[in-house]
Design a protein around this motif. Structure first.
Motif, mmCIF file in Angstrom:
data_model
loop_
_atom_site.group_PDB
_atom_site.id
_atom_site.type_symbol
_atom_site.label_atom_id
_atom_site.label_comp_id
_atom_site.label_asym_id
_atom_site.label_seq_id
_atom_site.Cartn_x
_atom_site.Cartn_y
_atom_site.Cartn_z
ATOM 1 N N GLU A 53 -0.094 -27.361 0.312
ATOM 2 C CA GLU A 53 -1.498 -27.064 0.594
ATOM 3 C C GLU A 53 -2.043 -27.953 1.702
ATOM 4 O O GLU A 53 -2.744 -27.479 2.604
ATOM 5 N N ILE A 56 -0.658 -26.892 5.080
ATOM 6 C CA ILE A 56 -1.353 -25.709 5.569
ATOM 7 C C ILE A 56 -2.759 -26.075 6.034
ATOM 8 O O ILE A 56 -3.257 -25.546 7.041
ATOM 9 N N PHE A 73 -1.607 -17.716 5.647
ATOM 10 C CA PHE A 73 -0.401 -18.372 5.163
ATOM 11 C C PHE A 73 -0.137 -17.908 3.727
ATOM 12 O O PHE A 73 -0.900 -18.245 2.819
ATOM 13 N N ILE A 128 6.935 -19.867 2.964
ATOM 14 C CA ILE A 128 5.631 -19.613 3.581
ATOM 15 C C ILE A 128 5.815 -18.536 4.631
ATOM 16 O O ILE A 128 6.629 -18.680 5.551
ATOM 17 N N VAL A 130 3.847 -16.669 7.554
ATOM 18 C CA VAL A 130 2.651 -16.796 8.380
ATOM 19 C C VAL A 130 2.375 -15.448 9.033
ATOM 20 O O VAL A 130 3.257 -14.847 9.660
ATOM 21 N N LEU A 156 2.164 -26.935 11.224
ATOM 22 C CA LEU A 156 2.683 -26.780 9.864
ATOM 23 C C LEU A 156 4.066 -27.404 9.737
ATOM 24 O O LEU A 156 4.339 -28.157 8.781
#
Length: 220
Positions: A53, A56, A73, A128, A130, A156
């Motif tokens: 978290e 991001i 994300f 993740i 994107v 990131l």
């Protein structure tokens, strides 16, 4: 632009870092980043959700065209969702390696030892994905979207590396299947898939080198 549409202003931040300390900070960061490597063999060890978290959150501070922040994300940790992701990605990748890729492209990939098999999409504790956010019912038309999202992805990757995590940038082509896997609307377009985790105990990476700074910098 009329004054009514302008953002309110605040004083620009001044960090006042002494020159010597500035050099030390950026050198330490650069030294750390030289250790970053693409990893394809992941441990099943869980990744703290707060780490992802905050990484991001750092990525979302990237500059963007007209400050529209055209990124999303999607973090996948559910095993069944990762299985679906892998199956769909491998289907596209098999087509790429067997039919779509030119011989020149395949020869460039050969030293890395990659093929259509993507077990890391299930092995990594988190993935993740994107997305670029384009014009839709509730989203405005973005500007310089690929440049903006690319910068955010760089932030990131750097943030995850600083937390001691390994990553891989995976770009199956085409990527439209990711909208279905991630339950995302059509105005969102997948940009990159990033498995995140800790390297497996027996993980190996190609013994590659980076170009020296003098080869990539031009001083005028």
């Amino acid at each position: 632009m009329s004054s009514e549409r302008q953002y309110p202003v605040v004083p620009a931040p001044h960090f006042d870092v002494p020159q010597e300390e500035a050099v030390e900070r950026v050198q330490a960061f650069a030294d750390s980043m030289t250790l970053r490597r693409t990893v394809r063999d992941f441990s099943r060890r869980p990744v703290p959700p707060d780490v992802i978290e905050h990484a991001i959150r750092a990525a979302a501070t990237a500059p963007s065209g007209a400050n529209l922040q055209p990124w999303r994300f999607v973090v996948i940790t559910d095993a069944e969702r990762k299985r679906r992701l892998r199956e769909a990605a491998e289907q596209e990748e098999r087509e790429f390696y067997e039919r779509r890729a030119s011989q020149e492209w395949l020869e460039a990939l050969a030293p890395l030892g990659t093929d259509w098999r993507k077990p890391f999409l299930e092995d990594a504790p988190a993935v993740i994905i994107v997305f670029e956010v384009h014009k839709g019912p509730e989203t405005p038309r973005p500007y310089y979207v690929k440049e903006s999202v690319g910068i955010a992805v760089g932030f990131l990757l750097a943030g995850l590396h600083q937390a001691g995590l390994a990553t891989l940038t995976h770009t199956p082509s085409p990527m439209r299947f990711l909208n279905e896997v991630c339950d995302r609307p059509q105005e969102e377009r997948a940009y990159v898939v990033i498995p995140v985790g800790y390297p497996a105990d027996d993980a190996m990476v190609p013994d590659i080198t980076r170009k020296p700074v003098d080869e990539v910098i031009v001083r005028l």
